[in-house]
Design a protein around this motif. Structure first.
Motif, PDB file in Angstrom:
ATOM      1  N   PHE A 190       0.796  -1.199  -0.004  1.00 29.60           N
ATOM      2  CA  PHE A 190       0.111   0.182   0.185  1.00 29.60           C
ATOM      3  C   PHE A 190       0.744   1.154  -0.095  1.00 29.60           C
ATOM      4  O   PHE A 190       0.263   2.269  -0.453  1.00 29.60           O
ATOM      5  CB  PHE A 190      -0.911   0.023   1.312  1.00 29.60           C
ATOM      6  CG  PHE A 190      -1.668  -1.319   1.529  1.00 29.60           C
ATOM      7  CD1 PHE A 190      -2.393  -1.657   0.431  1.00 29.60           C
ATOM      8  CD2 PHE A 190      -1.588  -2.017   2.780  1.00 29.60           C
ATOM      9  CE1 PHE A 190      -3.233  -2.969   0.568  1.00 29.60           C
ATOM     10  CE2 PHE A 190      -2.317  -3.165   2.939  1.00 29.60           C
ATOM     11  CZ  PHE A 190      -2.952  -3.469   1.886  1.00 29.60           C
ATOM     12  N   ALA A 212     -10.095   0.690   4.359  1.00 33.30           N
ATOM     13  CA  ALA A 212      -9.683   1.840   3.976  1.00 33.30           C
ATOM     14  C   ALA A 212      -8.685   2.348   5.091  1.00 33.30           C
ATOM     15  O   ALA A 212      -7.579   2.896   4.878  1.00 33.30           O
ATOM     16  CB  ALA A 212     -10.510   2.903   3.658  1.00 33.30           C
ATOM     17  N   VAL A 223      -6.820   6.219  -0.911  1.00 34.16           N
ATOM     18  CA  VAL A 223      -7.842   5.191  -1.021  1.00 34.16           C
ATOM     19  C   VAL A 223      -9.171   5.610  -1.479  1.00 34.16           C
ATOM     20  O   VAL A 223      -9.829   6.740  -1.310  1.00 34.16           O
ATOM     21  CB  VAL A 223      -8.082   4.435   0.147  1.00 34.16           C
ATOM     22  CG1 VAL A 223      -9.227   3.426  -0.037  1.00 34.16           C
ATOM     23  CG2 VAL A 223      -6.957   3.921   0.768  1.00 34.16           C
TER      24      VAL A 223
END
Length: 232
Positions: A190, A212, A223
């Motif tokens: 991420f 999220a 996100v």
């Protein structure tokens, strides 16, 4: 030869009719998954065109999403419900893929979705995954991937707890119920990326909020959220 093949196809369709997954009528030879009438007359929200739509507003004050949308309105007894039911419970995974391509084509119209680095489907708990045999959100994500040419990471998130329905809980209880439900084996997935989080139907938003929150806590730059439908 072509006539014989066409006759064989007609006979097969007579015995095992290929039906529209939205309205249930037989599909014509050039139709696939849903009929042409349903394709153009489903209850589209057009939320991809409006940054401050009802889905996005549902997360205000809860989680700082970059953008959020759902393509269709979801009502009980509707064609949207038929599509979701066939996708989730009748193994009609092609519904997810087609709906995903429709979503992806719509996301191209909004610059908020222009720099997506990775598409992540909301995961199922391992027990439910074994029972169903597939994660419906993965097929939606794959359809979006085909439209946007962005990779899907199916196992980016792991669901540790099989939670019960959130619809009758208060907002605080929904949030409390989702704490520690999700984790990841590789938080570097991420880092500094714009993640598109994908689900089938948005109801309370608690599941998406938890996913999220985890990704942002592990360094995601942004996100965004996309789903087939939004339950009003």
């Amino acid at each position: 030869m072509l006539t014989i093949k066409r006759w064989g196809t007609d006979l097969l369709n007579l015995l095992f009719p290929n039906l529209c997954n939205a309205c249930g009528i037989p599909l014509y030879h050039n139709e696939n998954v849903i009929c042409t009438k349903c394709r153009y007359h489903l209850p589209y929200t057009d939320y991809h065109l409006y940054d401050e739509n009802r889905v996005a507003k549902q997360f205000w004050g809860r989680i700082p999403l970059n953008a959020a949308m759902a393509m269709l309105y979801f009502r009980k007894g509707s064609k949207t419900q038929n599509l979701i039911h066939n996708l989730k419970y009748n193994a009609k995974t092609e519904v997810g893929t087609m709906m995903g391509t429709f979503i992806g084509d719509r996301l191209k119209a909004n610059q908020l979705y222009a720099d997506i680095d990775l598409i992540v489907p909301v995961p199922l708990h391992a027990k439910k995954l074994r029972s169903r045999g597939y994660n419906q959100s993965t097929f939606i994500a794959q359809g979006i991937s085909a439209a946007l040419n962005v990779s899907v990471c199916e196992n980016a998130l792991i669901r540790n707890v099989a939670t019960e329905s959130q619809t009758k809980k208060s907002r605080y209880n929904r949030y409390e119920n989702m704490l520690s439900v999700f984790t990841t084996k590789d938080s570097s997935l991420f880092l500094n990326k714009h993640i598109l989080l994908v689900d089938d139907v948005i109801t309370t938003g608690a599941t998406l909020e938890a996913c999220a929150s985890l990704m942002l806590s592990h360094g995601a730059a942004k996100v965004s959220v996309a789903a087939i439908a939004f339950a009003e």
